[in-house]
Design a protein around this motif. Sequence first.
Motif, PDB file in Angstrom:
ATOM      1  N   PHE A 298      -1.773   4.039 -14.659  1.00  0.00           N
ATOM      2  CA  PHE A 298      -2.494   2.974 -13.710  1.00  0.00           C
ATOM      3  C   PHE A 298      -1.041   2.232 -13.049  1.00  0.00           C
ATOM      4  CE2 PHE A 298      -2.091   1.861 -18.306  1.00  0.00           C
ATOM      5  CZ  PHE A 298      -1.289   0.298 -17.779  1.00  0.00           C
TER       6      PHE A 298
ATOM      7  N   ARG B  13      -5.798   6.762 -12.067  1.00  0.00           N
ATOM      8  CA  ARG B  13      -6.265   8.150 -12.580  1.00  0.00           C
ATOM      9  C   ARG B  13      -5.705   8.669 -14.170  1.00  0.00           C
ATOM     10  NH1 ARG B  13      -3.304   9.783  -6.477  1.00  0.00           N
ATOM     11  NH2 ARG B  13      -4.380   8.546  -5.606  1.00  0.00           N
TER      12      ARG B  13
ATOM     13  N   ARG C 107      -9.329   2.526 -18.903  1.00  0.00           N
ATOM     14  CA  ARG C 107      -9.679   1.968 -17.593  1.00  0.00           C
ATOM     15  C   ARG C 107      -9.453   0.352 -18.367  1.00  0.00           C
ATOM     16  NH1 ARG C 107     -10.979   4.616 -13.296  1.00  0.00           N
ATOM     17  NH2 ARG C 107     -11.959   6.056 -13.334  1.00  0.00           N
TER      18      ARG C 107
ATOM     19  N   ARG D 219       1.287   3.894  -3.396  1.00  0.00           N
ATOM     20  CA  ARG D 219       0.926   5.405  -2.962  1.00  0.00           C
ATOM     21  C   ARG D 219       2.032   5.927  -3.395  1.00  0.00           C
ATOM     22  NH1 ARG D 219      -0.194   6.055   2.794  1.00  0.00           N
ATOM     23  NH2 ARG D 219      -1.592   4.695   3.189  1.00  0.00           N
TER      24      ARG D 219
ATOM     25  N   HIS E 236       2.463   6.690  -7.058  1.00  0.00           N
ATOM     26  CA  HIS E 236       1.520   7.927  -7.732  1.00  0.00           C
ATOM     27  C   HIS E 236       1.418   9.002  -8.182  1.00  0.00           C
ATOM     28  CE1 HIS E 236      -2.831   6.144  -8.867  1.00  0.00           C
ATOM     29  NE2 HIS E 236      -2.914   4.641  -7.762  1.00  0.00           N
TER      30      HIS E 236
ATOM     31  N   ARG F 113       0.931  -1.386   0.050  1.00  0.00           N
ATOM     32  CA  ARG F 113      -0.376   0.339  -0.191  1.00  0.00           C
ATOM     33  C   ARG F 113       0.959   1.363   0.491  1.00  0.00           C
ATOM     34  NH1 ARG F 113      -5.152   0.780   4.066  1.00  0.00           N
ATOM     35  NH2 ARG F 113      -5.753   2.948   3.334  1.00  0.00           N
TER      36      ARG F 113
ATOM     37  N   MET G   3      -3.690  -1.771  -9.383  1.00  0.00           N
ATOM     38  CA  MET G   3      -4.001  -0.728  -8.204  1.00  0.00           C
ATOM     39  C   MET G   3      -5.018  -0.336  -8.450  1.00  0.00           C
ATOM     40  SD  MET G   3      -2.804  -3.960  -6.022  1.00  0.00           S
ATOM     41  CE  MET G   3      -2.440  -2.550  -4.858  1.00  0.00           C
ATOM     42  N   GLY G   4      -4.501   0.520  -9.420  1.00  0.00           N
ATOM     43  CA  GLY G   4      -5.951   1.985  -9.600  1.00  0.00           C
ATOM     44  C   GLY G   4      -5.305   2.591 -10.468  1.00  0.00           C
TER      45      GLY G   4
END
Length: 107
Positions: free
Chosen positions: A82, A78, A60, A9, A12, A5, A75-76
């Motif tokens: 990604f 934005r 996406r 973070r 990003h 995690r 994981m994400g």
Amino acid sequence: MESVRTRVRRAHHGRADVIIGKAGVTREVLREIDARLEKKEVVKVKMLKTALKREEGGRRELARRVAGSLGARLMGVRGYTFILYRPRRGGSKVKRPSRRLLGSWVE
């Protein structure tokens, strides 16, 4: 040891490790992402808008397909970037992709 995690973070907020250019998702791009995942486990990928014109689906969907083809976890997403996560081989809980699968992306 740093948690996944925390590394996600940090990714990003950092620069992209790999950029998917106007040629779209090629074997070379997949190999580079695969190599970076093997080394770092967490990789930030940026896609250019022109790459999306070459590929089917939206941003996406493209991120999901790249993650699936590499056996990584998405994981994400934005914007046009990604984050992918895949544990190293030694402690791998995620199935590694076959080399045949990497080559099947591009015809």
